[in-house]
Motif scaffolding. Structure first.
Motif, mmCIF file in Angstrom:
data_model
loop_
_atom_site.group_PDB
_atom_site.id
_atom_site.type_symbol
_atom_site.label_atom_id
_atom_site.label_comp_id
_atom_site.label_asym_id
_atom_site.label_seq_id
_atom_site.Cartn_x
_atom_site.Cartn_y
_atom_site.Cartn_z
ATOM 1 N N THR A 451 12.652 -0.533 -1.198
ATOM 2 C CA THR A 451 12.493 0.883 -1.962
ATOM 3 C C THR A 451 11.024 0.624 -2.364
ATOM 4 O OG1 THR A 451 13.327 -0.444 -3.663
ATOM 5 C CG2 THR A 451 14.830 1.146 -2.654
ATOM 6 N N LEU A 452 10.277 -0.740 -2.397
ATOM 7 C CA LEU A 452 9.137 -1.171 -2.994
ATOM 8 C C LEU A 452 7.915 -0.400 -2.076
ATOM 9 C CD1 LEU A 452 7.349 -2.793 -5.212
ATOM 10 C CD2 LEU A 452 7.457 -4.718 -3.244
ATOM 11 N N VAL A 453 7.154 0.530 -2.759
ATOM 12 C CA VAL A 453 6.162 1.277 -2.044
ATOM 13 C C VAL A 453 4.944 0.003 -2.032
ATOM 14 C CG1 VAL A 453 4.244 2.742 -2.512
ATOM 15 C CG2 VAL A 453 6.752 3.259 -2.728
ATOM 16 N N ASP A 454 4.571 -0.535 -3.084
ATOM 17 C CA ASP A 454 3.786 -1.660 -3.254
ATOM 18 C C ASP A 454 3.664 -2.415 -4.372
ATOM 19 O OD1 ASP A 454 1.298 -2.665 -2.444
ATOM 20 O OD2 ASP A 454 0.134 -0.808 -1.984
ATOM 21 N N ASP A 455 3.257 -3.557 -4.356
ATOM 22 C CA ASP A 455 3.115 -4.491 -5.783
ATOM 23 C C ASP A 455 1.769 -5.004 -5.736
ATOM 24 O OD1 ASP A 455 2.995 -6.401 -3.851
ATOM 25 O OD2 ASP A 455 4.935 -7.366 -4.491
ATOM 26 N N PHE A 456 0.899 -4.722 -4.552
ATOM 27 C CA PHE A 456 -0.575 -4.857 -4.620
ATOM 28 C C PHE A 456 -0.732 -6.494 -4.560
ATOM 29 C CE2 PHE A 456 0.151 -0.700 -6.672
ATOM 30 C CZ PHE A 456 -0.433 0.101 -5.873
ATOM 31 N N GLU A 457 0.100 -6.981 -4.142
ATOM 32 C CA GLU A 457 -0.181 -8.571 -4.140
ATOM 33 C C GLU A 457 -0.915 -8.993 -2.618
ATOM 34 O OE1 GLU A 457 0.169 -10.568 -6.673
ATOM 35 O OE2 GLU A 457 1.396 -9.220 -7.777
ATOM 36 N N GLY A 458 -1.745 -9.577 -2.662
ATOM 37 C CA GLY A 458 -2.550 -9.899 -1.314
ATOM 38 C C GLY A 458 -3.289 -8.764 -0.588
#
Length: 618
Positions: A451-458
């Protein structure tokens, strides 16, 4: 309202598709005529009930020769070998006239398929005007409704009518309205449309430029000085009163707020007509009239996919406003009771409407507003023909053009019988009405279980910054792309950066487009603007912080890439906060075919900045 979509042919790059879907244009070439299998434009319609534009006549014979009506009566002599049609149990109507449309692409063909043989365009490409005049003067076989057009409207720089990605003439503050009108008539405009719209009827905060009352009066006088009609777009009572007092021949919208006796009296005294466009006001009210019309089994088989989508569309995610439609219908009732001419017009081209079919919904709305079925039929035939000086149509009488509609049943008693279309004639030729070959729209591609589109890590497959047209990859889907109104001729700018574990979006909303936007867009499918199936998902969740401005999430969906988005607002305050938006809260969204989510700034003008993080579609 003129918030319409441009028809496109070849596939578009994703950013251009987004711009078209948001900002859209009403300009393109008319569809080409093509023949059917009828040998000639001669016919005898026998034993038929006739509504001739004013009254009902029983058991009539109607003879058509060479594309014109030559005789009507209980006994009519006709050649023995002429084609005949049995009219028993049916009603013959003049071809319907839609007095307010925005026509492009296949609109004229779509209109004719539903018995609308003439359309009056209220804003369009003036380059088409010579060809339109030639086409409607002909009695040749055609598959298109005839079209009259205002061409370019009288509007202010940055005003309503300038937002469609095409450079249009504008009337500068203090400029000579007479010269402006003369230029439009020289281009071939059939009448002059004047736009008085500051957007105050639609928003408590957003305003757009509009022309001054002095310019309105001068434009009306200039049109009349050249023997042309002047009609006015209004959304407020105050503007309707000003336009009527200034000598307008008619108003081409009914305002969705209470009218008053003084306005009704002025309209009657000055012999102004009104085209209420209740169909589009019903969309603004979130009344669902378009969707119900598209579901009618008498009409549905003749809808194209694009028309069906348009009827279900809405203006963003506004809350239901039943008073808008109720007030407009009450105003129509009062005007009609006072003897003011009411003309049927749909504003087709806008969300919740479609060419041709929406006229059948408009007729029903007029009857629900106090007109009798016969009066509503006149509002779609003889009355617009008289008021717009269309001398060869709108009635069934000898010498007139044989634009005719035969329906089963009696719409002079039950107005929805207009939907039982048996035959349409244009210029005396029978119109072939094949049902469009509409394939079931494929469900979008399946989404991964995550379900995670993006957490913008890395660094997810690319650099931290997106340049012009660049894409930032995401954990699922085609990634993130910046989007601005520059694709529609605007000037707003944006920068999108993956930094410090979030997506930072900043830019500026600039003047140059009536409905500006700027922001970041996410594509859930593997390719930009392709559909993804989110029907099993229920919620969009993300965290946000920013400058305290109001922003919007726009959801793009549907079988057509250029479908109107649905919108939900959010605020980006100074501290991180979580935003949860139920997917079923996006009015009219097709969750089996979601194409994009856009996180955007709009009005007011000025700089903006926000960050989003932990974006999920649960």
């Amino acid at each position: 309202m003129t918030l319409c979509k441009r028809r496109t042919g070849a596939p578009l790059a994703s950013t251009v598709a987004v711009a078209v879907a948001i900002a859209v244009a009403c300009f393109s070439a008319p569809s080409h005529a093509a023949g059917d299998n009828d040998p000639a434009n001669d016919v005898l319609i026998r034993d038929v009930r006739v509504f001739d534009g004013a009254r009902v006549r029983q058991n009539q014979q109607v003879l058509v020769r060479d594309g014109r009506i030559v005789a009507i009566g209980t006994t009519v002599k006709a050649p023995a070998d002429i084609a005949t049609v049995d009219g028993r149990g049916k009603t013959l109507l003049p071809g319907l006239i839609d007095s307010h449309v925005h026509s492009w692409g296949e609109a004229q063909r779509d209109a004719l398929r539903f018995g609308v043989t003439t359309e009056l365009d209220m804003l369009g490409d003036w380059n088409r005007l010579p060809a339109l005049k030639t086409a409607r003067a002909s009695l040749a076989r055609t598959e298109d409704a005839d079209l009259w057009s205002a061409g370019a409207a009288v509007t202010a720089p940055g005003g309503h009518g300038t937002q469609y990605g095409m450079k249009v003439p504008v009337l500068e503050p203090g400029a000579d309205a007479g010269a402006f009108v003369a230029a439009r008539l020289a281009e071939g405009s059939d009448y002059i449309k004047i736009i008085v719209e500051d957007f105050s009827a639609h928003s408590d905060t957003r305003r757009i430029p509009t022309i001054s009352p002095e310019q309105v009066r001068a434009a009306i006088a200039a049109a009349h000085g050249r023997k042309a009609l002047a009609v006015v777009h209004v959304s407020r009572l105050r503007d309707g009163r000003m336009a009527v007092d200034g000598g307008a021949d008619g108003l081409v919208h009914m305002f969705g707020e209470p009218g008053d006796a003084a306005f009704v009296a002025a309209a009657k005294r000055r012999r102004a007509f009104v085209v209420p466009t209740l169909s589009v006001l019903a969309t603004m009210a979130q009344a669902g009239e378009g969707g119900k019309l598209g579901a009618d089994a008498r009409l549905r088989p003749w809808l194209t996919t694009a028309q069906a989508d348009a009827l279900k569309a809405s203006f963003g995610a506004a809350e239901p406003k039943p008073a808008v439609l109720a007030d407009a219908m009450k105003n129509v009732r009062d005007l009609h009771a006072a003897g003011v001419d009411i003309l049927a017009g749909t504003d087709a081209g806008n969300p919740g409407t479609a060419h041709g079919i929406s006229m059948h919904g408009e007729l029903d709305l007029l009857v629900r507003s106090g007109l009798t079925p016969v009066q509503a039929l006149a509002a779609a035939t003889s009355v617009p023909a008289r008021r717009f000086r269309l001398d060869d149509r709108g009635r069934i009488a000898p010498g007139l053009r044989a634009d005719l509609v035969l329906v089963d049943g009696d719409p002079t008693v039950d107005i929805v019988a207009t939907r039982n279309i048996a035959t349409v004639w244009k210029n005396g030729y029978t119109i072939a009405r094949p049902q469009p070959q509409v394939a079931a729209a494929a469900v979008g591609e399946a989404m991964p279980a995550a379900t995670l589109v993006d957490d913008f890590e890395g660094d997810v497959g690319g650099g931290a910054n997106a340049g012009a047209g660049g894409v930032l990859p995401a954990k699922i889907g085609a990634g993130w792309m910046q989007t601005t109104d520059q694709m529609a001729g605007g000037a707003s700018v944006v920068t999108m950066t993956r930094a410090n574990g979030a997506l930072a979006v900043s830019g500026e909303i600039k003047a140059g487009f009536a409905f500006p936007w700027s922001g970041a867009m996410f594509f859930p499918a593997k390719a930009a603007m392709q559909p993804a199936d989110l029907s099993a998902r229920t919620e969009l969740v993300f965290r946000v912080r920013g400058d305290g401005r109001n922003y919007s999430v726009m959801l793009f969906s549907g079988a057509q890439m250029q479908s109107m988005p649905s919108m939900k607002p959010f605020v980006a305050g100074p501290e991180w906060s979580e935003v949860r938006i139920p997917l079923n809260g996006f009015n009219g969204a097709d969750l089996a075919r979601v194409r994009a989510f856009a996180f955007t700034a709009g009005q007011p003008q000025g700089a903006f900045r926000f960050e989003i993080d932990d974006v999920e579609v649960k």
